[in-house]
Design a protein around this motif. Structure first.
Motif, mmCIF file in Angstrom:
data_model
loop_
_atom_site.group_PDB
_atom_site.id
_atom_site.type_symbol
_atom_site.label_atom_id
_atom_site.label_comp_id
_atom_site.label_asym_id
_atom_site.label_seq_id
_atom_site.Cartn_x
_atom_site.Cartn_y
_atom_site.Cartn_z
ATOM 1 N N UNK A 233 0.815 -1.207 0.000
ATOM 2 C CA UNK A 233 0.000 0.000 0.000
ATOM 3 C C UNK A 233 0.853 1.264 0.000
ATOM 4 N N UNK A 234 1.877 1.272 0.828
ATOM 5 C CA UNK A 234 2.761 2.444 0.901
ATOM 6 C C UNK A 234 3.505 2.634 -0.411
ATOM 7 N N UNK A 235 4.051 1.545 -0.954
ATOM 8 C CA UNK A 235 4.853 1.627 -2.175
ATOM 9 C C UNK A 235 3.993 1.996 -3.389
ATOM 10 N N UNK A 236 2.801 1.451 -3.480
ATOM 11 C CA UNK A 236 1.960 1.679 -4.661
ATOM 12 C C UNK A 236 1.116 2.948 -4.513
ATOM 13 N N UNK A 237 0.374 3.056 -3.431
ATOM 14 C CA UNK A 237 -0.562 4.161 -3.301
ATOM 15 C C UNK A 237 0.097 5.504 -2.999
ATOM 16 N N UNK A 238 1.180 5.493 -2.236
ATOM 17 C CA UNK A 238 1.864 6.750 -1.915
ATOM 18 C C UNK A 238 2.241 7.540 -3.157
ATOM 19 N N UNK A 239 3.074 6.980 -4.028
ATOM 20 C CA UNK A 239 3.453 7.706 -5.231
ATOM 21 C C UNK A 239 2.302 7.921 -6.222
ATOM 22 N N UNK A 240 1.422 6.918 -6.358
ATOM 23 C CA UNK A 240 0.323 7.037 -7.319
ATOM 24 C C UNK A 240 -0.608 8.187 -6.945
ATOM 25 N N UNK A 241 -0.922 8.298 -5.662
ATOM 26 C CA UNK A 241 -1.813 9.358 -5.200
ATOM 27 C C UNK A 241 -1.071 10.669 -4.940
ATOM 28 N N UNK A 242 0.251 10.623 -5.072
ATOM 29 C CA UNK A 242 1.052 11.825 -4.862
ATOM 30 C C UNK A 242 1.101 12.266 -3.406
ATOM 31 N N UNK A 243 0.976 11.318 -2.494
ATOM 32 C CA UNK A 243 1.006 11.661 -1.076
ATOM 33 C C UNK A 243 2.396 12.052 -0.606
ATOM 34 N N UNK A 244 3.412 11.430 -1.197
ATOM 35 C CA UNK A 244 4.789 11.742 -0.844
ATOM 36 C C UNK A 244 5.710 11.239 -1.936
ATOM 37 N N UNK A 245 6.915 11.778 -1.942
ATOM 38 C CA UNK A 245 7.934 11.363 -2.909
ATOM 39 C C UNK A 245 8.743 10.241 -2.260
ATOM 40 N N UNK A 246 8.500 9.011 -2.675
ATOM 41 C CA UNK A 246 9.077 7.839 -2.028
ATOM 42 C C UNK A 246 10.451 7.507 -2.594
ATOM 43 N N UNK A 247 11.410 7.398 -1.709
ATOM 44 C CA UNK A 247 12.755 6.941 -2.056
ATOM 45 C C UNK A 247 12.913 5.515 -1.550
ATOM 46 N N UNK A 248 13.838 4.739 -2.168
ATOM 47 C CA UNK A 248 13.987 3.329 -1.801
ATOM 48 C C UNK A 248 14.331 3.152 -0.331
ATOM 49 N N UNK A 249 15.159 4.028 0.223
ATOM 50 C CA UNK A 249 15.600 3.870 1.610
ATOM 51 C C UNK A 249 14.496 4.206 2.611
ATOM 52 N N UNK A 250 13.467 4.906 2.169
ATOM 53 C CA UNK A 250 12.380 5.270 3.078
ATOM 54 C C UNK A 250 11.537 4.057 3.482
ATOM 55 N N UNK A 251 11.568 3.047 2.672
ATOM 56 C CA UNK A 251 10.769 1.856 2.949
ATOM 57 C C UNK A 251 11.465 0.944 3.974
ATOM 58 N N UNK A 252 12.777 1.128 4.162
ATOM 59 C CA UNK A 252 13.554 0.269 5.065
ATOM 60 C C UNK A 252 12.999 0.235 6.488
ATOM 61 N N UNK A 253 12.702 1.384 7.126
ATOM 62 C CA UNK A 253 12.151 1.304 8.493
ATOM 63 C C UNK A 253 10.829 0.532 8.556
ATOM 64 N N UNK A 254 9.987 0.709 7.543
ATOM 65 C CA UNK A 254 8.718 -0.011 7.512
ATOM 66 C C UNK A 254 8.944 -1.517 7.384
ATOM 67 N N UNK A 255 9.869 -1.909 6.533
ATOM 68 C CA UNK A 255 10.182 -3.333 6.368
ATOM 69 C C UNK A 255 10.755 -3.908 7.658
#
Length: 143
Positions: A16-38
């Protein structure tokens, strides 16, 4: 079963974070930003199922059904046989995959039904039959 369920939940959250965040323009997602969530998801998968296994308990006696559940706080419930209204079992897709089932004991309590999760299917079916018989016997004694 609980590990599989926790994994599905964790993967869905990351997706949801990886797909919906950028698609809906909620935030500019970088690869390292997903690390804490993982990492948090990995901890969730490692801790929650084991914790649930240590805490969740159930017991049936001649007079009542006892359950214990909880995550941060413990909840112990007692349903006297005389208060049991219905006893059901159900299986979700993950339970079917592992041959497990859940039993729900509905009473006249305002606190709601008691649930026993993750039982072997045969055990769940036997528990439903046993509780139905015992509750019926108690109701028969009352008349």
């Amino acid at each position: 079963m609980w590990v599989t369920t926790a994994t599905i939940e964790a993967v869905a959250l990351v997706a949801l974070v990886v797909v919906l965040g950028p698609v809906l323009g909620l935030f500019d997602l970088r690869w390292w930003m997903i690390t804490p969530l993982v990492l948090l998801d990995a901890a969730y998968i490692a801790v929650v199922p084991a914790w649930r296994y240590r805490v969740h308990r159930w017991e049936v006696t001649e007079t009542a059904v006892y359950t214990q559940t909880g995550w941060w706080s413990r909840e112990r419930r007692v349903a006297p046989m005389s208060r049991i209204q219905t006893v059901d079992w159900n299986q979700g897709p993950v339970e079917r995959l592992f041959g497990l089932a859940n039993v729900t004991v509905t009473t006249a309590s305002a606190a709601g039904a008691l649930s026993v999760a993750g039982l072997d299917r045969r055990t769940a079916e036997q528990l439903v039959a046993e509780l139905t018989e015992k509750a019926d016997a108690v109701a028969g004694d009352a008349t």
